[in-house]
Design a protein around this motif. Structure first.
Motif, PDB file in Angstrom:
ATOM      1  N   ARG A 117      37.224  -1.443  20.771  1.00  0.00           N
ATOM      2  CA  ARG A 117      38.430  -2.405  21.139  1.00  0.00           C
ATOM      3  C   ARG A 117      38.114  -1.782  23.074  1.00  0.00           C
ATOM      4  O   ARG A 117      39.847  -2.058  24.054  1.00  0.00           O
ATOM      5  N   ILE A 118      37.324  -1.554  23.441  1.00  0.00           N
ATOM      6  CA  ILE A 118      36.808  -1.715  24.648  1.00  0.00           C
ATOM      7  C   ILE A 118      36.306  -2.359  25.647  1.00  0.00           C
ATOM      8  O   ILE A 118      35.153  -3.707  24.444  1.00  0.00           O
ATOM      9  N   ILE A 149      38.834   8.644  26.949  1.00  0.00           N
ATOM     10  CA  ILE A 149      39.713   9.657  26.567  1.00  0.00           C
ATOM     11  C   ILE A 149      39.555  11.162  27.333  1.00  0.00           C
ATOM     12  O   ILE A 149      40.312  11.447  27.146  1.00  0.00           O
ATOM     13  N   THR A 213      34.020   4.469  11.940  1.00  0.00           N
ATOM     14  CA  THR A 213      35.019   5.205  13.161  1.00  0.00           C
ATOM     15  C   THR A 213      36.044   5.719  13.429  1.00  0.00           C
ATOM     16  O   THR A 213      37.029   5.701  11.618  1.00  0.00           O
ATOM     17  N   LEU A 215      39.749   6.746  14.109  1.00  0.00           N
ATOM     18  CA  LEU A 215      41.305   6.107  15.181  1.00  0.00           C
ATOM     19  C   LEU A 215      42.977   6.738  14.716  1.00  0.00           C
ATOM     20  O   LEU A 215      42.756   8.070  13.926  1.00  0.00           O
ATOM     21  N   ASP A 216      43.623   7.063  15.930  1.00  0.00           N
ATOM     22  CA  ASP A 216      44.741   7.629  16.017  1.00  0.00           C
ATOM     23  C   ASP A 216      45.961   6.610  15.382  1.00  0.00           C
ATOM     24  O   ASP A 216      45.839   6.141  15.186  1.00  0.00           O
ATOM     25  N   THR A 218      48.293   5.669  16.735  1.00  0.00           N
ATOM     26  CA  THR A 218      48.433   4.427  17.695  1.00  0.00           C
ATOM     27  C   THR A 218      47.920   3.456  17.369  1.00  0.00           C
ATOM     28  O   THR A 218      47.545   1.674  17.178  1.00  0.00           O
ATOM     29  N   ARG A 220      44.360   3.386  17.652  1.00  0.00           N
ATOM     30  CA  ARG A 220      43.196   2.767  18.616  1.00  0.00           C
ATOM     31  C   ARG A 220      42.223   3.722  18.147  1.00  0.00           C
ATOM     32  O   ARG A 220      41.732   4.853  17.917  1.00  0.00           O
ATOM     33  N   VAL A 222      38.803   6.129  18.405  1.00  0.00           N
ATOM     34  CA  VAL A 222      38.787   7.394  19.360  1.00  0.00           C
ATOM     35  C   VAL A 222      36.842   7.216  19.271  1.00  0.00           C
ATOM     36  O   VAL A 222      36.768   8.300  20.101  1.00  0.00           O
TER      37      VAL A 222
END
Length: 246
Positions: A117-118, A149, A213, A215-216, A218, A220, A222
């Motif tokens: 998601r960048i 990050i 993948t 994800l944190d 939130t 997101r 990582v």
């Protein structure tokens, strides 16, 4: 009634029956492509396509500069993807180790950017892993982390960081990033020439690519990775927890 199958499929079927009947022993080299083509009364290209069918099935294997052989069966070992190892790479191969190479400031390809998601071209930290068993590569992986990050931190480069043996989850935790979820999407694929050379298999062999993948808390992403697992060597299994009714 004559068969409507293309000539290469008819020849592949006949070769398959000859191989399974034991005309050539396991590990034995077949006659040259020119000899077989002549015996079937077809051109070398038709014979090559027939052999490629059986190579894709795992019945034959081609060896560069040597010929085509009856493939030696390889025992498939169980590989559990059920218990997340926290991004600890060596656990991808039971009893194995790994080697890796990391490059920072790698522009994100479009498919990686989408999963992280960048924006395409944003900088990432790209690590390539070779998972080893008895000193031989048996799995491959490409991992990408958004450089935003980890930039300027001691854990920027996974292979050199003080926590290099702790995996993605622990490295992120050291920065205050809490990884809570892993998403995996397995898909079938064919080994590229580079992958086949590294894994000691034939280009075009079946592999499973697991798109993983992390994800944190939130939501997101990582880290995202492509794990390349040869189908002939590993039988992937998932165990899912079931909640008992109250």
């Amino acid at each position: 009634m004559p068969s409507l199958d293309p000539p290469y499929l008819r020849i592949a079927d006949h070769l398959r029956r000859r191989v399974t009947a034991g005309e050539w022993a396991v590990g034995e080299r077949l006659p040259s492509r020119a000899q077989l083509a002549e015996s079937y009364g077809v051109g070398a290209n038709v014979l090559q396509r027939a052999q490629e069918v059986l190579i894709a099935e795992g019945l034959l294997e081609g060896r560069t500069g040597s010929g085509t052989y009856v493939r030696v069966p390889v025992e498939r070992r169980p590989l559990s993807r059920s218990q997340d190892p926290g991004g600890f790479p060596a656990s991808a191969v039971p009893g194995g180790t790994w080697e890796s190479h990391t490059e920072a400031r790698t522009p994100a390809p479009e498919h990686v950017a989408r999963r992280l998601r960048i924006e395409p071209g944003e900088l990432t930290v790209h690590t390539r892993f070779e998972f080893l068993l008895d000193g031989r590569p048996v799995q491959l992986a490409d991992s990408w982390e958004p450089m935003a990050i980890t930039d300027g931190t001691p854990v920027l480069l996974p292979q050199y960081a003080p926590m290099r043996l702790r995996g993605v989850v622990a490295r992120m935790a050291s920065l205050g990033v809490r990884v809570v979820r892993a998403v995996e999407r397995p898909r079938p694929a064919r080994a590229s020439a580079e992958q086949a050379t590294l894994l000691g298999i034939t280009a075009g062999d079946l592999v499973t690519v697991v798109e993983r993948t992390y994800l944190d808390d939130t939501g997101r992403p990582v880290e995202t990775a492509d794990l390349v697992i040869p189908d002939s060597r590993w039988e992937i299994g998932y165990e899912l927890p079931v909640e008992a009714p109250e």
